[in-house]
Scaffold this motif. Sequence first.
Motif, PDB file in Angstrom:
ATOM      1  N   ILE A  69     -15.208 -19.979  -4.737  1.00  0.00           N
ATOM      2  CA  ILE A  69     -15.122 -21.128  -5.643  1.00  0.00           C
ATOM      3  C   ILE A  69     -14.012 -20.929  -6.674  1.00  0.00           C
ATOM      4  CG2 ILE A  69     -16.337 -22.389  -7.456  1.00  0.00           C
ATOM      5  CD1 ILE A  69     -18.918 -21.906  -5.875  1.00  0.00           C
ATOM      6  N   CYS A  70     -13.982 -19.750  -7.312  1.00  0.00           N
ATOM      7  CA  CYS A  70     -12.974 -19.488  -8.347  1.00  0.00           C
ATOM      8  C   CYS A  70     -11.566 -19.498  -7.769  1.00  0.00           C
ATOM      9  CB  CYS A  70     -13.259 -18.148  -9.023  1.00  0.00           C
ATOM     10  SG  CYS A  70     -14.765 -18.115 -10.017  1.00  0.00           S
ATOM     11  N   THR A  71     -11.405 -18.918  -6.582  1.00  0.00           N
ATOM     12  CA  THR A  71     -10.085 -18.902  -5.944  1.00  0.00           C
ATOM     13  C   THR A  71      -9.676 -20.306  -5.518  1.00  0.00           C
ATOM     14  OG1 THR A  71     -10.519 -16.659  -5.124  1.00  0.00           O
ATOM     15  CG2 THR A  71      -8.711 -17.871  -4.106  1.00  0.00           C
ATOM     16  N   PHE A  72     -10.630 -21.046  -4.950  1.00  0.00           N
ATOM     17  CA  PHE A  72     -10.343 -22.409  -4.512  1.00  0.00           C
ATOM     18  C   PHE A  72      -9.931 -23.285  -5.681  1.00  0.00           C
ATOM     19  CE2 PHE A  72     -11.979 -26.746  -4.019  1.00  0.00           C
ATOM     20  CZ  PHE A  72     -11.245 -27.175  -2.920  1.00  0.00           C
ATOM     21  N   ASP A  73     -10.611 -23.142  -6.828  1.00  0.00           N
ATOM     22  CA  ASP A  73     -10.307 -23.999  -7.972  1.00  0.00           C
ATOM     23  C   ASP A  73      -8.911 -23.718  -8.513  1.00  0.00           C
ATOM     24  OD1 ASP A  73     -11.774 -26.038  -9.776  1.00  0.00           O
ATOM     25  OD2 ASP A  73     -10.806 -24.685 -11.217  1.00  0.00           O
ATOM     26  N   VAL A  74      -8.526 -22.445  -8.540  1.00  0.00           N
ATOM     27  CA  VAL A  74      -7.162 -22.119  -8.972  1.00  0.00           C
ATOM     28  C   VAL A  74      -6.143 -22.720  -8.010  1.00  0.00           C
ATOM     29  CG1 VAL A  74      -5.503 -20.252  -9.324  1.00  0.00           C
ATOM     30  CG2 VAL A  74      -7.815 -20.031 -10.199  1.00  0.00           C
ATOM     31  N   GLN A 110     -16.629 -26.796 -10.287  1.00  0.00           N
ATOM     32  CA  GLN A 110     -16.936 -26.467 -11.687  1.00  0.00           C
ATOM     33  C   GLN A 110     -18.439 -26.314 -11.907  1.00  0.00           C
ATOM     34  OE1 GLN A 110     -14.615 -26.892 -14.897  1.00  0.00           O
ATOM     35  NE2 GLN A 110     -16.251 -25.473 -15.405  1.00  0.00           N
ATOM     36  N   VAL A 111     -19.193 -27.318 -11.536  1.00  0.00           N
ATOM     37  CA  VAL A 111     -20.630 -27.289 -11.794  1.00  0.00           C
ATOM     38  C   VAL A 111     -21.331 -26.263 -10.904  1.00  0.00           C
ATOM     39  CG1 VAL A 111     -20.644 -29.670 -12.618  1.00  0.00           C
ATOM     40  CG2 VAL A 111     -21.077 -29.214 -10.201  1.00  0.00           C
ATOM     41  N   THR A 112     -20.857 -26.090  -9.675  1.00  0.00           N
ATOM     42  CA  THR A 112     -21.492 -25.129  -8.767  1.00  0.00           C
ATOM     43  C   THR A 112     -21.340 -23.707  -9.267  1.00  0.00           C
ATOM     44  OG1 THR A 112     -21.034 -26.588  -6.879  1.00  0.00           O
ATOM     45  CG2 THR A 112     -21.585 -24.295  -6.396  1.00  0.00           C
ATOM     46  N   ALA A 113     -20.140 -23.335  -9.699  1.00  0.00           N
ATOM     47  CA  ALA A 113     -19.907 -21.979 -10.189  1.00  0.00           C
ATOM     48  C   ALA A 113     -20.746 -21.681 -11.422  1.00  0.00           C
ATOM     49  CB  ALA A 113     -18.420 -21.780 -10.501  1.00  0.00           C
ATOM     50  N   SER A 259     -12.557 -26.427 -19.860  1.00  0.00           N
ATOM     51  CA  SER A 259     -13.462 -26.415 -18.706  1.00  0.00           C
ATOM     52  C   SER A 259     -12.942 -25.512 -17.595  1.00  0.00           C
ATOM     53  CB  SER A 259     -13.667 -27.838 -18.178  1.00  0.00           C
ATOM     54  OG  SER A 259     -12.439 -28.400 -17.751  1.00  0.00           O
ATOM     55  N   ASP A 260     -11.623 -25.457 -17.420  1.00  0.00           N
ATOM     56  CA  ASP A 260     -11.053 -24.555 -16.416  1.00  0.00           C
ATOM     57  C   ASP A 260     -11.359 -23.102 -16.754  1.00  0.00           C
ATOM     58  OD1 ASP A 260     -10.032 -26.704 -15.055  1.00  0.00           O
ATOM     59  OD2 ASP A 260      -8.024 -26.562 -15.928  1.00  0.00           O
ATOM     60  N   MET A 261     -11.269 -22.748 -18.018  1.00  0.00           N
ATOM     61  CA  MET A 261     -11.579 -21.376 -18.429  1.00  0.00           C
ATOM     62  C   MET A 261     -13.064 -21.083 -18.314  1.00  0.00           C
ATOM     63  SD  MET A 261      -9.006 -20.627 -21.659  1.00  0.00           S
ATOM     64  CE  MET A 261      -9.456 -22.099 -22.580  1.00  0.00           C
ATOM     65  N   ALA A 262     -13.897 -22.100 -18.564  1.00  0.00           N
ATOM     66  CA  ALA A 262     -15.348 -21.911 -18.462  1.00  0.00           C
ATOM     67  C   ALA A 262     -15.759 -21.582 -17.035  1.00  0.00           C
ATOM     68  CB  ALA A 262     -16.079 -23.158 -18.955  1.00  0.00           C
TER      69      ALA A 262
END
Length: 350
Positions: A69-74, A110-113, A259-262
């Motif tokens: 999730i974190c890699t995908f969002d970046v 965002q919400v899943t992570a 929100s990106d940092m969160a």
Amino acid sequence: MAGVDSWPITAAQLSGTFCEALFYGIYLVTFCSCVHTLSTTGGGQEERWRRLSEIRWMMVSVTMALFVICTFDVGIGLWLNFHAFIYSSDPEQAFIHVADWTTICRAVSQVTAMILGDTVLIYRCWIVYGRRWLVITPSLILLFGCVSVAVRLIDVWVEPSTQKTIVLNSNQLLAWVLAFFAITAMQNILTTSILVWRIWRVEKETEKYIYNGSIMVHQPRHLRRVMRVLAESGAFYSATAFTTFLVGVIRSNAVYPASDMALQAAGIAFNLILVRSSARRDQQFTVFDRNERMVFAEQRSAGSASLGPIDSVPGHSRGQDVELYMKAVNNVDNTFQSTGVTVTKIVVTS
């Protein structure tokens, strides 16, 4: 940053991608430590790879899910900026088009992570309290509320009646965004506080038996380091969630980088907690809770409010009190031997 128009959404999105990339670098460092903890056991020259039966598969699954999730969002954030500034004739319109698949995917990630991170934190609290459901009930209520708000936020995001050219701090989305981050911050503060309180109490109760003039034990201060890590990671995660809530309240486009940092903070906090929560330490809390209940039951059956000195229990023979005291001593002794603590001397005064 006092209003919506004080910081253009183009600058907010670009800043958010930069800040998220920085936090993702921190996340990768903690992720490597987390993988090492999950895949190896022992220390020093005795360190070895875990056998399949020794791997905690639930934690491995959550760890890999958060990594994806974190890699995908970046990656999707970089693609969104590339698309807006290179392929689009109007970058601002590209960013406020909420029906685009990239913005919907980022909202879901965002919400899943964050929900995954909250769930693991509550699970840690459940373990530390000897698997008592009543203790984590308030945290679970907040978690379920967070899940409900997240589902409603995504539903508003994708439903046809929603205006398709809006930002996060618009009237249609802002209430749900604020509710999600407010509940997340409250849940993290509550769970982290009762978690640290329990670990502090376990250490103090242990020292009461160990340093009572009857037992001398060489015990490294592992629990204090655990408390510090939990408090710091919980405060870090809660601070990012609360910051996102605050900038949303003032309707600033800074809600995007916040929100990106969160999102990345959720992964960082999870990794830090997992690194300091080995299976052996879980066993220590479970055994301590069992011994605590057993000693309390023995005290009640003996009619004593506390173990105390040998002659301090009225109405009981000396031999019975020595036996009761030795049971408590042995319970503490077994607890620490099962978790690798060395007992150097045991003396029972007569």
